[in-house]
Design a protein around this motif. Structure first.
Motif, PDB file in Angstrom:
ATOM      1  N   VAL A 171       0.841  -1.197   0.000  1.00  0.00           N
ATOM      2  CA  VAL A 171       0.000   0.000   0.000  1.00  0.00           C
ATOM      3  C   VAL A 171       0.876   1.247   0.000  1.00  0.00           C
ATOM      4  O   VAL A 171       0.650   2.201  -0.757  1.00  0.00           O
ATOM      5  N   LYS A 172       1.872   1.253   0.853  1.00  0.00           N
ATOM      6  CA  LYS A 172       2.780   2.402   0.951  1.00  0.00           C
ATOM      7  C   LYS A 172       3.534   2.612  -0.357  1.00  0.00           C
ATOM      8  O   LYS A 172       3.684   3.748  -0.828  1.00  0.00           O
ATOM      9  N   GLU A 173       3.988   1.526  -0.952  1.00  0.00           N
ATOM     10  CA  GLU A 173       4.791   1.631  -2.172  1.00  0.00           C
ATOM     11  C   GLU A 173       3.974   2.163  -3.343  1.00  0.00           C
ATOM     12  O   GLU A 173       4.453   3.000  -4.118  1.00  0.00           O
ATOM     13  N   LEU A 174       2.742   1.700  -3.497  1.00  0.00           N
ATOM     14  CA  LEU A 174       1.914   2.203  -4.597  1.00  0.00           C
ATOM     15  C   LEU A 174       1.565   3.671  -4.375  1.00  0.00           C
ATOM     16  O   LEU A 174       1.473   4.452  -5.327  1.00  0.00           O
ATOM     17  N   ASN A 175       1.344   4.044  -3.117  1.00  0.00           N
ATOM     18  CA  ASN A 175       1.120   5.441  -2.738  1.00  0.00           C
ATOM     19  C   ASN A 175      -0.095   6.069  -3.421  1.00  0.00           C
ATOM     20  O   ASN A 175      -0.042   7.185  -3.927  1.00  0.00           O
ATOM     21  N   LEU A 176      -1.197   5.320  -3.422  1.00  0.00           N
ATOM     22  CA  LEU A 176      -2.475   5.846  -3.864  1.00  0.00           C
ATOM     23  C   LEU A 176      -3.484   5.679  -2.734  1.00  0.00           C
ATOM     24  O   LEU A 176      -3.398   4.720  -1.956  1.00  0.00           O
ATOM     25  N   PRO A 177      -4.456   6.575  -2.632  1.00  0.00           N
ATOM     26  CA  PRO A 177      -5.468   6.416  -1.587  1.00  0.00           C
ATOM     27  C   PRO A 177      -6.295   5.155  -1.824  1.00  0.00           C
ATOM     28  O   PRO A 177      -6.611   4.819  -2.965  1.00  0.00           O
ATOM     29  N   VAL A 178      -6.638   4.473  -0.751  1.00  0.00           N
ATOM     30  CA  VAL A 178      -7.465   3.283  -0.848  1.00  0.00           C
ATOM     31  C   VAL A 178      -8.304   3.172   0.422  1.00  0.00           C
ATOM     32  O   VAL A 178      -7.812   3.388   1.524  1.00  0.00           O
ATOM     33  N   ALA A 179      -9.588   2.897   0.258  1.00  0.00           N
ATOM     34  CA  ALA A 179     -10.461   2.644   1.407  1.00  0.00           C
ATOM     35  C   ALA A 179     -10.462   1.144   1.666  1.00  0.00           C
ATOM     36  O   ALA A 179     -10.611   0.346   0.739  1.00  0.00           O
ATOM     37  N   ILE A 180     -10.257   0.757   2.920  1.00  0.00           N
ATOM     38  CA  ILE A 180     -10.248  -0.655   3.294  1.00  0.00           C
ATOM     39  C   ILE A 180     -11.295  -0.901   4.365  1.00  0.00           C
ATOM     40  O   ILE A 180     -11.256  -0.302   5.437  1.00  0.00           O
ATOM     41  N   SER A 181     -12.217  -1.784   4.047  1.00  0.00           N
ATOM     42  CA  SER A 181     -13.231  -2.231   4.995  1.00  0.00           C
ATOM     43  C   SER A 181     -12.899  -3.666   5.364  1.00  0.00           C
ATOM     44  O   SER A 181     -13.078  -4.582   4.562  1.00  0.00           O
ATOM     45  N   TRP A 182     -12.398  -3.867   6.585  1.00  0.00           N
ATOM     46  CA  TRP A 182     -11.971  -5.193   7.010  1.00  0.00           C
ATOM     47  C   TRP A 182     -13.074  -5.868   7.831  1.00  0.00           C
ATOM     48  O   TRP A 182     -13.646  -5.259   8.734  1.00  0.00           O
ATOM     49  N   ALA A 183     -13.370  -7.127   7.487  1.00  0.00           N
ATOM     50  CA  ALA A 183     -14.333  -7.943   8.232  1.00  0.00           C
ATOM     51  C   ALA A 183     -15.687  -7.246   8.381  1.00  0.00           C
ATOM     52  O   ALA A 183     -16.201  -7.060   9.468  1.00  0.00           O
ATOM     53  N   HIS A 184     -16.260  -6.866   7.227  1.00  0.00           N
ATOM     54  CA  HIS A 184     -17.528  -6.162   7.231  1.00  0.00           C
ATOM     55  C   HIS A 184     -18.662  -7.045   7.749  1.00  0.00           C
ATOM     56  O   HIS A 184     -18.573  -8.263   7.762  1.00  0.00           O
ATOM     57  N   GLU A 185     -19.740  -6.397   8.165  1.00  0.00           N
ATOM     58  CA  GLU A 185     -20.940  -7.078   8.657  1.00  0.00           C
ATOM     59  C   GLU A 185     -20.641  -7.989   9.852  1.00  0.00           C
ATOM     60  O   GLU A 185     -21.206  -9.063  10.011  1.00  0.00           O
ATOM     61  N   MET A 186     -19.736  -7.514  10.701  1.00  0.00           N
ATOM     62  CA  MET A 186     -19.319  -8.301  11.857  1.00  0.00           C
ATOM     63  C   MET A 186     -20.443  -8.532  12.865  1.00  0.00           C
ATOM     64  O   MET A 186     -20.367  -9.434  13.695  1.00  0.00           O
ATOM     65  N   ILE A 210      -4.307  -4.799  13.160  1.00  0.00           N
ATOM     66  CA  ILE A 210      -4.025  -4.560  11.737  1.00  0.00           C
ATOM     67  C   ILE A 210      -3.730  -3.085  11.495  1.00  0.00           C
ATOM     68  O   ILE A 210      -2.750  -2.726  10.822  1.00  0.00           O
ATOM     69  N   HIS A 211      -4.570  -2.225  12.022  1.00  0.00           N
ATOM     70  CA  HIS A 211      -4.393  -0.777  11.867  1.00  0.00           C
ATOM     71  C   HIS A 211      -3.026  -0.342  12.390  1.00  0.00           C
ATOM     72  O   HIS A 211      -2.313   0.445  11.742  1.00  0.00           O
ATOM     73  N   ASP A 212      -2.629  -0.853  13.567  1.00  0.00           N
ATOM     74  CA  ASP A 212      -1.355  -0.456  14.175  1.00  0.00           C
ATOM     75  C   ASP A 212      -0.168  -0.915  13.342  1.00  0.00           C
ATOM     76  O   ASP A 212       0.838  -0.192  13.221  1.00  0.00           O
ATOM     77  N   LEU A 213      -0.248  -2.094  12.753  1.00  0.00           N
ATOM     78  CA  LEU A 213       0.845  -2.568  11.902  1.00  0.00           C
ATOM     79  C   LEU A 213       0.964  -1.714  10.639  1.00  0.00           C
ATOM     80  O   LEU A 213       2.077  -1.430  10.173  1.00  0.00           O
ATOM     81  N   PHE A 214      -0.155  -1.321  10.067  1.00  0.00           N
ATOM     82  CA  PHE A 214      -0.115  -0.417   8.911  1.00  0.00           C
ATOM     83  C   PHE A 214       0.563   0.897   9.302  1.00  0.00           C
ATOM     84  O   PHE A 214       1.383   1.436   8.540  1.00  0.00           O
ATOM     85  N   ALA A 215       0.233   1.398  10.480  1.00  0.00           N
ATOM     86  CA  ALA A 215       0.848   2.649  10.943  1.00  0.00           C
ATOM     87  C   ALA A 215       2.349   2.476  11.115  1.00  0.00           C
ATOM     88  O   ALA A 215       3.140   3.354  10.735  1.00  0.00           O
ATOM     89  N   GLU A 216       2.774   1.348  11.662  1.00  0.00           N
ATOM     90  CA  GLU A 216       4.205   1.089  11.844  1.00  0.00           C
ATOM     91  C   GLU A 216       4.937   1.012  10.510  1.00  0.00           C
ATOM     92  O   GLU A 216       6.103   1.421  10.410  1.00  0.00           O
ATOM     93  N   GLU A 217       4.255   0.500   9.488  1.00  0.00           N
ATOM     94  CA  GLU A 217       4.860   0.388   8.154  1.00  0.00           C
ATOM     95  C   GLU A 217       4.791   1.702   7.380  1.00  0.00           C
ATOM     96  O   GLU A 217       5.342   1.809   6.282  1.00  0.00           O
ATOM     97  N   GLY A 218       4.112   2.695   7.926  1.00  0.00           N
ATOM     98  CA  GLY A 218       3.999   3.982   7.249  1.00  0.00           C
ATOM     99  C   GLY A 218       2.984   3.995   6.127  1.00  0.00           C
ATOM    100  O   GLY A 218       3.049   4.852   5.233  1.00  0.00           O
ATOM    101  N   ALA A 219       2.020   3.071   6.155  1.00  0.00           N
ATOM    102  CA  ALA A 219       0.982   2.998   5.117  1.00  0.00           C
ATOM    103  C   ALA A 219      -0.171   3.924   5.494  1.00  0.00           C
ATOM    104  O   ALA A 219      -1.260   3.478   5.893  1.00  0.00           O
ATOM    105  N   THR A 220       0.063   5.195   5.353  1.00  0.00           N
ATOM    106  CA  THR A 220      -0.925   6.206   5.752  1.00  0.00           C
ATOM    107  C   THR A 220      -1.928   6.527   4.644  1.00  0.00           C
ATOM    108  O   THR A 220      -2.767   7.407   4.812  1.00  0.00           O
ATOM    109  N   GLN A 221      -1.833   5.822   3.531  1.00  0.00           N
ATOM    110  CA  GLN A 221      -2.724   6.082   2.391  1.00  0.00           C
ATOM    111  C   GLN A 221      -4.102   5.441   2.550  1.00  0.00           C
ATOM    112  O   GLN A 221      -4.950   5.563   1.673  1.00  0.00           O
ATOM    113  N   VAL A 222      -4.340   4.767   3.671  1.00  0.00           N
ATOM    114  CA  VAL A 222      -5.581   4.018   3.860  1.00  0.00           C
ATOM    115  C   VAL A 222      -6.667   4.880   4.507  1.00  0.00           C
ATOM    116  O   VAL A 222      -6.417   5.583   5.487  1.00  0.00           O
TER     117      VAL A 222
END
Length: 357
Positions: A171-186, A210-222
């Motif tokens: 996600v970080k490498e592509l560097n485009l905005p993306v909306a992620i809905s994880w485990a919908h309709e829980m 999951i959110h915290d790992l993305f933050a650690e990787e610098g994937a702020t495009q989500v």
């Protein structure tokens, strides 16, 4: 909804009625329309998986949006979180791998969608080409990420960290905005991460991990989306225990369909869910999946969806499920439905350039 049955002579009749009730509730509230999710549900009911309909399409045309920014400057998604106008989104057959169905939707709607949903199974790599295709068309990709092949406890415990970090790095490498809905309709019972097999504590722990790992990787495009089903089919399941917290969510993605049975006005379909959610967060709503079942009421349902969304400043748009699957949800299911959708979509409130929100 209430049913009156005067005479039931056989157990078979009782089972048939129960099946009808369940089907009505599901259609009124939830989608369960990913390939694997729907197939699993149908097998659990003793039915073979339904064949998916497909429709040929004519191109709608349109120029591509600007491409990704340099990785040295992470894409700033903040202007996309609460835009001045509303998203006109779509989920369409084969898209965004192939754009024929989206172009056909745009031609019939008279306006290009600027949010494009597709489904991804847990274990799949980040589908960079699909996200790029959506962006080049002029839409933000919206991924419904479905954890079928793992338990949420294992995710929270760190057993899937390698996969999550690799996904976030892409996600970080592509560097485009993306909306992620994880485990919908829980809050529903039809998915393995739902109420029958997963506790609210397990859900929130996994979501935050999951959110915290993305933050650690610098994937702020989500753009992080928390997506409950409308509460109508299961009103006793409270949503607050599933809430991971304002710092973990950007959009509240409410999922609910206009079906033959069940609530069929904006207020009755979405109102109870939105009212409950407003007791613990003020994050913006997006109708993350919706459509109207084919029939005489469909044009009125379409008008109700557009006008209900337009009236609420805290609802930033919707995603139309434009499939012929179980029933014909497409805007082209009838000439009056298509005409109504096209008329409503012309509103200046819907649609905008995602590169300049």
């Amino acid at each position: 909804m209430t049913f009156s049955v005067r005479s039931v002579h056989t157990l078979r009749t009782v089972r048939a009625l129960a099946a009808a009730l369940l089907a009505g509730a599901l259609l009124a509230g939830c989608s369960t329309f990913s390939e694997e999710g729907r197939d699993q549900y149908e097998r659990s009911q003793g039915e073979p998986p339904a064949a998916e309909g497909a429709e040929g399409a004519e191109g709608a045309g349109g120029e591509a949006s600007e491409s990704a920014k340099s990785v040295d400057q992470p894409y700033d998604v903040r202007p996309l979180l609460e835009p001045k106008k509303k998203y006109l989104g779509v989920a369409a057959d084969g898209a965004p791998a192939k754009m024929n169905a989206v172009e056909d939707f745009a031609k019939r709607a008279g306006k290009k969608p600027n949010l494009m949903e597709f489904y991804s199974a847990w274990g799949d790599q980040y589908e960079r080409e699909l996200v790029q295709n959506a962006w080049d068309y002029g839409a933000v990709a919206y991924i419904a990420w479905e954890p079928f092949e793992t338990s949420l406890k294992d995710i929270a415990a760190g057993k899937e960290d390698k996969y999550i970090r690799e996904y976030a790095s892409s996600v970080k490498e592509l560097n485009l905005p993306v909306a992620i809905s994880w485990a919908h309709e829980m809050n529903g019972f039809w998915y393995p991460w739902g109420t029958k097999k997963t506790s609210p504590a397990d859900f929130t722990a996994a979501y935050k991990h999951i959110h915290d790992l993305f933050a650690e990787e610098g994937a702020t495009q989500v753009i992080w989306v928390w997506s409950p089903n409308v509460i109508n089919p299961m009103p006793k399941v409270k949503l607050k225990p599933y809430w991971p917290g304002d710092e973990y969510v950007d959009w509240v993605g409410v999922i609910g369909y206009y079906a033959e049975y069940g609530p069929h006005t904006y207020k009755s379909l979405y109102g109870p869910t939105m009212t409950q959610i407003r007791t613990f967060t003020k994050k913006p709503f997006i109708i993350a999946e919706t459509a109207a079942q084919a029939g005489e009421r469909k044009p009125a349902d379409i008008k109700d969806l557009f006008q209900g969304t337009a009236k609420r400043d805290d609802v930033i748009g919707f995603v139309w499920f434009n499939y012929d699957k179980e029933t014909d949800w497409r805007i082209s299911s009838g000439p009056l439905s298509q005409k109504t959708f096209r008329e409503q979509a012309q509103s200046d409130s819907f649609g905008f350039d995602v590169t300049k929100p």
